[in-house]
Design a protein around this motif. Structure first.
Motif, mmCIF file in Angstrom:
data_model
loop_
_atom_site.group_PDB
_atom_site.id
_atom_site.type_symbol
_atom_site.label_atom_id
_atom_site.label_comp_id
_atom_site.label_asym_id
_atom_site.label_seq_id
_atom_site.Cartn_x
_atom_site.Cartn_y
_atom_site.Cartn_z
ATOM 1 N N ILE A 1 -56.204 27.614 77.456
ATOM 2 C CA ILE A 1 -56.075 28.973 76.942
ATOM 3 C C ILE A 1 -54.781 29.058 76.136
ATOM 4 C CG2 ILE A 1 -55.769 31.395 77.548
ATOM 5 C CD1 ILE A 1 -58.570 30.449 77.954
ATOM 6 N N ARG B 1 -57.316 32.707 73.619
ATOM 7 C CA ARG B 1 -58.521 31.991 73.193
ATOM 8 C C ARG B 1 -58.369 30.492 73.455
ATOM 9 N NH1 ARG B 1 -59.329 34.870 67.247
ATOM 10 N NH2 ARG B 1 -59.546 37.010 68.024
ATOM 11 N N PRO B 2 -59.491 29.745 73.577
ATOM 12 C CA PRO B 2 -59.404 28.292 73.806
ATOM 13 C C PRO B 2 -58.743 27.585 72.626
ATOM 14 C CG PRO B 2 -61.594 29.112 74.359
ATOM 15 C CD PRO B 2 -60.881 30.230 73.662
ATOM 16 N N SER C 1 -54.139 27.555 81.519
ATOM 17 C CA SER C 1 -53.212 27.853 80.429
ATOM 18 C C SER C 1 -52.384 26.606 80.126
ATOM 19 C CB SER C 1 -52.290 29.011 80.818
ATOM 20 O OG SER C 1 -51.370 28.588 81.819
ATOM 21 N N VAL D 1 -53.869 37.428 81.656
ATOM 22 C CA VAL D 1 -53.772 36.192 80.886
ATOM 23 C C VAL D 1 -52.447 35.522 81.211
ATOM 24 C CG1 VAL D 1 -53.611 35.239 78.550
ATOM 25 C CG2 VAL D 1 -55.257 37.029 79.068
#
Length: 789
Positions: free
Chosen positions: A293, A298-299, A473, A660
């Motif tokens: 992430i 986003r990837p 992440s 996130v």
């Protein structure tokens, strides 16, 4: 005895000595006067100042400048050892045919066939003393024709004799046999085919039919007059590929694989060795087969840069960074991200300091529970307390490839400042840094394939719905890798580390480090904040009234303005000063004053609009999106708000309330000096023990002085102050009861004639008075307090 000079006869083979032969030895010319016992040669010197010699034949022929000479003084070609390995590719009938021709040609040369008994008389027509070579060619041709041999004319015999004399059995085989070891194909066609195969290594894959057409085009280009004779059929072409060891399927392998196979050096390989810690450290970057992430939620693809010590096989540094393409045309592209020179520098800086253990790690991943001499290292470097089981090794030399990351000026300057020499590997020679290449293969095999988000080595091997699954992440993935290095790699026996007394015993990198550091010692290198800033990338900028600009961001401070229109004192730089910045934390920049050897800090002028961590990569990404929507690249305020909005969206997530992970800012690097806490030492108040402040026992209106200062405009603060003090503003042209203040004009409120603190400081609290009766005059308590004061 006078030596008679003779020219080298046609039957004399190079390297053979006989009386009368002329030769060169130790820079002088000699004539062979006599041979004694086959081991000693008498030489007559042809130089005026030279001397004759009697030496061993081996001493003459093994000299570096030895050569047989003609009468004109020209050197004859050296002796050629015939190559008979090609005979193994022939059928038994063909081998016998070549050997028969060799036996007849030897009889032409020596007068006797091979294997003749001593004292045998040459046959008529073959005596070397009474016949010439041409006569012997004719005699042998007549003999072979009588035996029924084809292609045995005198010219054919002479051509094959010369071929045998020049190249031995290998040249004779090419003359005698109707086809070569690789079939009926001409050697020139084979050379063209191999050249076409090499030329197509870095091209897109293709079938064998394309290679055949290219071969035919090459034949037509180089041999247009012989194209019909040299052209081959498709069946012959594929048989030729098989004989040459070229697989048709290999022509359609992935391009990078074909390039890697072509780069392989010729074995045997020379292993890389080192006997001291840091003697050689290999550094390289590779794509990590994991999706994580990114900062925007986003990837994103990842890239790994690692450094490994050759002597101990210790991974002294490993850094994961996001990898994504930028936006815009080439040369003006924005938002692109991959490993940069600063990442490599940051990895080196972190490698010089112990890696701290993190909460949640296994206790076995700490240095105190490993084979590292923990107590000794703590005694010389207190930073080792609570450190991970990864040794600190200071590189003496680093081996890098020819990428822009390591060949840039910034990386080289930092290595020079740290006392590290940089050596570049040879181009297309992966064995020069084979250990770090093997490390990448081991990481992908032992670590990557067990991590969520693993993608495989290419798109053909990638699983489905990876983006929909749980992803780590970048910070979490870096933490996992660091723990794996300390727990698994550093404590796992390595095939390349062996005990010299017990070769069958493998040693872990930590145990090898313990053995080497006991012999060498350990000298820590602790970089201060002042020195850490020198590792940052920099630009030479001129300080203006608005500050300095890095990219499209402005930085300013009061201290920075002291360098406005100030000359740097460096020749050729004028008023440009060295300003360093951290791409992972671009909130601050630092101007370096080389005269004072001090740093001046400046902050991003719009930092208050973000109020969060951000990176230069995130700024460039938002800038690219802002420009695509028609905005200006110079609109810092709008871009700053967009950065803050993007961080907020990433923190909220796409649709779920899940948080996130934090922004990826790379390894922490101490760059700012901590400020003293003004509230340090103040005890936390206990609500039950706080002394209550006394209440006012006088009207708040009587606290104001008799003089009032009119205000130019009505202010709502006066009303608010009156409400807080419990008093009410008197109507216009009226005075407050018990007060001698003059009447005010409408719209002009009261105001303090002095500081409010002075009023309350002069206030004294009167003792508690019993409630007054109705006959008591109003505000009597107030008058008594004024009199007492």
């Amino acid at each position: 005895m006078t030596a008679q000079l003779v020219d080298a006869p046609a039957s004399l083979t190079p390297g053979q000595l006989r009386p009368g032969s002329r030769l060169r030895w130790h820079g002088a010319e000699y004539i062979v006067a006599a041979l004694q016992g086959g081991t000693t040669v008498h030489l007559t010197c042809q130089e005026e100042q030279g001397q004759d010699a009697c030496v061993l034949v081996s001493a003459v022929v093994q000299a570096d400048d030895f050569a047989l000479l003609t009468n004109a003084g020209e050197a004859l070609p050296g002796e050629v050892v015939p190559d008979v390995s090609a005979l193994e590719l022939l059928e038994p009938v063909e081998q016998q045919q070549v050997r028969d021709w060799e036996r007849h040609l030897i009889e032409i040369r020596d007068g006797l066939p091979p294997g003749s008994e001593p004292g045998t008389t040459p046959r008529p027509g073959y005596d070397t003393d009474t016949s010439t070579l041409k006569q012997r060619y004719a005699a042998k041709s007549a003999e072979l024709k009588a035996l029924g041999w084809k292609n045995s004319s005198a010219g054919t015999v002479e051509r094959r004799y010369r071929a045998y004399k020049a190249g031995g059995i290998a040249e004779l085989m090419r003359e005698v046999l109707p086809r070569s070891p690789w079939g009926h194909t001409d050697e020139r066609v084979v050379r063209l085919l191999l050249a076409e195969v090499d030329a197509g290594v870095d091209e897109s894959d293709g079938h064998g039919s394309r290679l055949l057409e290219r071969l035919r085009a090459a034949i037509l280009l180089h041999y247009p007059d012989e194209y019909v004779q040299l052209d081959i059929s498709p069946a012959t072409f594929y048989r030729l590929l098989e004989r040459l060891g070229i697989s048709v399927d290999a022509l359609r392998r992935p391009t990078q694989r074909r390039i890697d196979e072509a780069k392989l050096p010729v074995p045997p390989y020379t292993p890389t060795t080192a006997s001291m810690l840091g003697e050689q450290v290999q550094i390289d970057s590779t794509g990590l087969d994991i999706i994580a992430i990114g900062d925007d939620g986003r990837p994103v693809q990842l890239e790994l840069t690692a450094a490994i010590d050759v002597a101990s096989r210790t991974i002294i540094g490993a850094l994961i960074v996001p990898k994504s393409p930028g936006r815009g045309p080439r040369g003006r592209r924005l938002g692109g991200r991959a490993t940069k020179a600063f990442d490599a520098v940051l990895m080196l800086a972190q490698a010089l300091a112990p890696m701290p253990g993190r909460p949640g790690w296994s206790p076995l991943a700490l240095a105190e529970n490993s084979d590292i001499p923990y107590s000794d290292l703590v005694a010389c470097d207190p930073r080792m307390v609570g450190a991970a089981a990864r040794p600190v090794i200071r590189p003496k030399m680093v081996v890098v490839d020819h990428g822009k990351i390591f060949n840039g000026e910034h990386f080289t300057d930092v290595c020079t400042a740290l006392g590290i020499s940089v050596r570049s590997a040879r181009e297309r020679t992966p064995t020069d840094k084979a250990i770090v290449e093997s490390l990448f293969s081991a990481i992908k095999k032992l670590f990557c394939q067990y991590v969520a988000g693993y993608t495989g080595s290419d798109l053909a091997r990638r699983g489905k719905y990876i983006h929909d699954g749980p992803l780590w992440s970048i910070n979490e993935l870096q933490d996992l890798l660091d723990e794996w290095i300390a727990l698994h790699w550093q404590q796992r026996p390595h095939d390349g580390l062996r005990n010299p007394f017990l070769p069958g015993m493998k040693i872990s990198p930590n145990r090898m480090y313990a053995a080497l550091v006991a012999a060498e010692g350990h000298v820590p290198l602790a970089l201060s904040v002042h020195e850490n800033r020198k590792l940052l990338p920099f630009k030479r900028l001129k300080v203006t009234r608005k500050g300095v600009r890095i990219g499209n961001r402005t930085y300013n401070s009061a201290e920075l303005q002291q360098y406005y229109k100030k000359h740097s004192g460096i020749r050729g730089q004028g008023m440009k000063w060295q300003v360093r910045y951290n791409p992972y934390a671009p909130r601050f920049v630092w101007l370096y004053d080389h005269v004072k050897d001090d740093w001046v800090e400046a902050e991003f002028i719009h930092q208050r609009l973000i109020g969060d961590e951000w990176t230069q990569y995130l700024w460039e990404q938002v800038t690219a999106a802002h420009v695509e929507l028609g905005g200006s690249r110079e609109d810092e305020r709008a871009i700053t708000r967009a950065v803050a909005a993007l961080r907020e969206r990433a923190r909220r997530g796409p649709s779920s309330p899940a948080k996130v992970p934090a922004l990826f800012t790379g390894p922490k690097l101490s760059l700012r000096t901590p400020k003293a806490d003004r509230y340090a030492g103040i005890r936390t108040p206990v609500p039950g023990k706080i002394q209550r402040a006394p209440s006012l026992n006088v009207p708040a209106g009587d606290l104001f002085p008799r003089q009032s200062r009119p205000s130019p405009t009505p202010s709502p603060d006066s009303d608010t102050l009156s409400e807080m003090s419990g008093t009410t503003t008197a109507p216009p042209n009226e005075t407050t009861p018990g007060s001698s203040h003059a009447a005010r004009k409408p719209g002009i409120p009261r105001s303090l004639a002095g500081p409010a603190a002075d009023l309350f400081a002069r206030l004294t609290v009167a003792p508690t008075v019993p409630p007054q009766t109705d006959s008591a005059p109003p505000h009597s308590s107030t008058r008594r307090s004024e009199e007492s004061s």
